[in-house]
Design a protein around this motif. Structure first.
Motif, PDB file in Angstrom:
ATOM      1  N   PRO A 220      52.845  65.069  43.456  1.00  0.00           N
ATOM      2  CA  PRO A 220      53.535  64.855  42.176  1.00  0.00           C
ATOM      3  C   PRO A 220      53.593  66.094  41.289  1.00  0.00           C
ATOM      4  O   PRO A 220      54.516  66.229  40.484  1.00  0.00           O
ATOM      5  N   ASP A 221      52.636  67.004  41.458  1.00  0.00           N
ATOM      6  CA  ASP A 221      52.583  68.167  40.571  1.00  0.00           C
ATOM      7  C   ASP A 221      53.119  69.441  41.220  1.00  0.00           C
ATOM      8  O   ASP A 221      53.011  70.527  40.641  1.00  0.00           O
ATOM      9  N   ALA A 222      53.716  69.343  42.399  1.00  0.00           N
ATOM     10  CA  ALA A 222      54.235  70.538  43.076  1.00  0.00           C
ATOM     11  C   ALA A 222      55.459  71.077  42.329  1.00  0.00           C
ATOM     12  O   ALA A 222      56.293  70.307  41.843  1.00  0.00           O
ATOM     13  N   VAL A 223      55.549  72.402  42.253  1.00  0.00           N
ATOM     14  CA  VAL A 223      56.662  73.052  41.564  1.00  0.00           C
ATOM     15  C   VAL A 223      57.233  74.140  42.471  1.00  0.00           C
ATOM     16  O   VAL A 223      56.503  75.016  42.943  1.00  0.00           O
ATOM     17  N   HIS A 224      58.535  74.067  42.719  1.00  0.00           N
ATOM     18  CA  HIS A 224      59.236  75.080  43.503  1.00  0.00           C
ATOM     19  C   HIS A 224      60.498  75.461  42.735  1.00  0.00           C
ATOM     20  O   HIS A 224      61.530  74.799  42.855  1.00  0.00           O
ATOM     21  N   GLY A 225      60.393  76.503  41.920  1.00  0.00           N
ATOM     22  CA  GLY A 225      61.496  76.832  41.034  1.00  0.00           C
ATOM     23  C   GLY A 225      61.732  75.683  40.074  1.00  0.00           C
ATOM     24  O   GLY A 225      60.823  75.234  39.378  1.00  0.00           O
ATOM     25  N   GLN A 226      62.954  75.170  40.038  1.00  0.00           N
ATOM     26  CA  GLN A 226      63.290  74.021  39.199  1.00  0.00           C
ATOM     27  C   GLN A 226      63.061  72.682  39.904  1.00  0.00           C
ATOM     28  O   GLN A 226      63.269  71.635  39.293  1.00  0.00           O
ATOM     29  N   MET A 227      62.635  72.726  41.178  1.00  0.00           N
ATOM     30  CA  MET A 227      62.401  71.477  41.905  1.00  0.00           C
ATOM     31  C   MET A 227      61.006  70.953  41.609  1.00  0.00           C
ATOM     32  O   MET A 227      59.993  71.528  42.010  1.00  0.00           O
ATOM     33  N   THR A 228      60.957  69.859  40.888  1.00  0.00           N
ATOM     34  CA  THR A 228      59.716  69.132  40.616  1.00  0.00           C
ATOM     35  C   THR A 228      59.949  67.674  40.982  1.00  0.00           C
ATOM     36  O   THR A 228      61.067  67.277  41.330  1.00  0.00           O
ATOM     37  N   ALA A 229      58.911  66.878  40.887  1.00  0.00           N
ATOM     38  CA  ALA A 229      59.077  65.449  41.152  1.00  0.00           C
ATOM     39  C   ALA A 229      60.109  64.849  40.205  1.00  0.00           C
ATOM     40  O   ALA A 229      60.932  64.012  40.608  1.00  0.00           O
ATOM     41  N   GLN A 230      60.104  65.291  38.982  1.00  0.00           N
ATOM     42  CA  GLN A 230      61.021  64.739  37.984  1.00  0.00           C
ATOM     43  C   GLN A 230      62.463  65.149  38.257  1.00  0.00           C
ATOM     44  O   GLN A 230      63.383  64.316  38.188  1.00  0.00           O
ATOM     45  N   THR A 231      62.693  66.419  38.583  1.00  0.00           N
ATOM     46  CA  THR A 231      64.069  66.853  38.857  1.00  0.00           C
ATOM     47  C   THR A 231      64.577  66.235  40.157  1.00  0.00           C
ATOM     48  O   THR A 231      65.761  65.900  40.256  1.00  0.00           O
ATOM     49  N   ALA A 232      63.694  66.056  41.134  1.00  0.00           N
ATOM     50  CA  ALA A 232      64.104  65.403  42.378  1.00  0.00           C
ATOM     51  C   ALA A 232      64.556  63.971  42.104  1.00  0.00           C
ATOM     52  O   ALA A 232      65.567  63.507  42.655  1.00  0.00           O
ATOM     53  N   GLN A 233      63.827  63.277  41.257  1.00  0.00           N
ATOM     54  CA  GLN A 233      64.205  61.911  40.918  1.00  0.00           C
ATOM     55  C   GLN A 233      65.524  61.861  40.168  1.00  0.00           C
ATOM     56  O   GLN A 233      66.320  60.945  40.359  1.00  0.00           O
ATOM     57  N   ARG A 234      65.778  62.868  39.330  1.00  0.00           N
ATOM     58  CA  ARG A 234      67.064  62.921  38.634  1.00  0.00           C
ATOM     59  C   ARG A 234      68.221  63.171  39.605  1.00  0.00           C
ATOM     60  O   ARG A 234      69.363  62.798  39.332  1.00  0.00           O
ATOM     61  N   LEU A 235      67.909  63.783  40.738  1.00  0.00           N
ATOM     62  CA  LEU A 235      68.918  63.984  41.771  1.00  0.00           C
ATOM     63  C   LEU A 235      69.109  62.742  42.649  1.00  0.00           C
ATOM     64  O   LEU A 235      69.944  62.749  43.548  1.00  0.00           O
ATOM     65  N   GLY A 236      68.330  61.714  42.363  1.00  0.00           N
ATOM     66  CA  GLY A 236      68.455  60.468  43.115  1.00  0.00           C
ATOM     67  C   GLY A 236      67.443  60.292  44.219  1.00  0.00           C
ATOM     68  O   GLY A 236      67.540  59.352  45.010  1.00  0.00           O
ATOM     69  N   ALA A 237      66.451  61.194  44.305  1.00  0.00           N
ATOM     70  CA  ALA A 237      65.438  61.100  45.345  1.00  0.00           C
ATOM     71  C   ALA A 237      64.254  60.261  44.876  1.00  0.00           C
ATOM     72  O   ALA A 237      63.910  60.262  43.691  1.00  0.00           O
ATOM     73  N   GLU A 238      63.642  59.568  45.816  1.00  0.00           N
ATOM     74  CA  GLU A 238      62.406  58.842  45.521  1.00  0.00           C
ATOM     75  C   GLU A 238      61.233  59.662  46.039  1.00  0.00           C
ATOM     76  O   GLU A 238      61.288  60.238  47.124  1.00  0.00           O
ATOM     77  N   LEU A 239      60.185  59.755  45.256  1.00  0.00           N
ATOM     78  CA  LEU A 239      59.016  60.544  45.613  1.00  0.00           C
ATOM     79  C   LEU A 239      58.083  59.724  46.494  1.00  0.00           C
ATOM     80  O   LEU A 239      57.787  58.567  46.190  1.00  0.00           O
ATOM     81  N   GLN A 240      57.631  60.316  47.593  1.00  0.00           N
ATOM     82  CA  GLN A 240      56.664  59.678  48.482  1.00  0.00           C
ATOM     83  C   GLN A 240      55.511  60.646  48.730  1.00  0.00           C
ATOM     84  O   GLN A 240      55.722  61.861  48.812  1.00  0.00           O
TER      85      GLN A 240
END
Length: 232
Positions: free
Chosen positions: A47-67
């Protein structure tokens, strides 16, 4: 974007995708014939991984579900077939042999696999494939804020699909060794890659467009392959 369509034989004929030895998990849910309004995208990451602008929150805004784990990803795929799987770099270390077999089947069904923050060679190795770096390509690192996307698709009669697997079609295709087998029915195979950065909002939009384009392309390929030719 780098796309290789390796073989299409009478792609308009109605032949389904199949393979022998499928597990109950792989058989649990049927894939829709047409692209859903919301594709099933999963992001495997802490949940706390950060790769540039890709975070759990931005992934979810793109429509992805976090697992949080490969087991959780497979459970999610059992309920609804995946369209894309995004994997943060550190999560590749947890792949078991069974996970790799499952992942290979997902790849051949057209599920887009995206390595986040992982370079081409370790990404290729994690998928059990030869290096995806093109011959002569400069060794420019992907970096913590980059991604590498891989897509493949294998369509045909079950016995032909299994014969292609037995011949290591994907590995050989990547090495530009074109596999030829005597097929019982029409067969289609394809693979391709792309890469990019995730450093700002514009990059994130470009990534989403890239990902969506690949997903849509897989549905169109399946539809073309399954649609009988028009009667003159």
């Amino acid at each position: 974007m780098n796309i290789r369509i390796l073989l299409i034989l009478a792609a308009a004929l109605g032949i389904g995708l199949g393979y022998s030895g499928a597990s109950p998990t792989e058989q649990a849910a049927a894939r829709a014939a047409t692209m859903p309004t919301t594709p099933h995208i999963v992001y495997l990451s802490a949940p706390d991984a950060v790769h540039g602008q890709m975070t759990a929150q931005t992934a979810q805004r793109l429509g992805a579900e976090l697992q949080p784990s490969w087991a959780a990803v497979q459970q999610a795929a059992q309920a609804q077939p995946l369209d894309a799987l995004l994997v943060a770099r550190d999560q590749f270390a947890g792949l078991s042999d069974a996970d790799r077999l499952w992942l290979r089947r997902q790849i051949e069904e057209g599920v887009v696999i995206v390595g986040i923050g992982i370079d081409i060679e370790p990404f290729s190795a994690a998928l059990g494939l030869p290096s995806l770096r093109d011959p002569g390509e400069a060794p420019v690192p992907i970096g913590e804020d980059g991604y590498y996307l891989f897509r493949a698709l294998l369509l045909g009669a079950p016995e032909d699909v299994q014969a292609m697997r037995d011949a290591n079609w994907l590995e050989r295709s990547i090495l530009e060794d074109n596999v030829q087998i005597d097929t019982k029915k029409p067969l289609m195979r394809a693979w391709g890659t792309s890469r990019g950065k995730l450093t700002n909002g514009q990059d994130m939009q470009a990534f989403y467009n890239d990902l969506s384009g690949w997903i849509e392309g897989a549905y169109k390929d399946r539809e073309r392959f399954a649609t009988p030719p028009a009667t003159p």
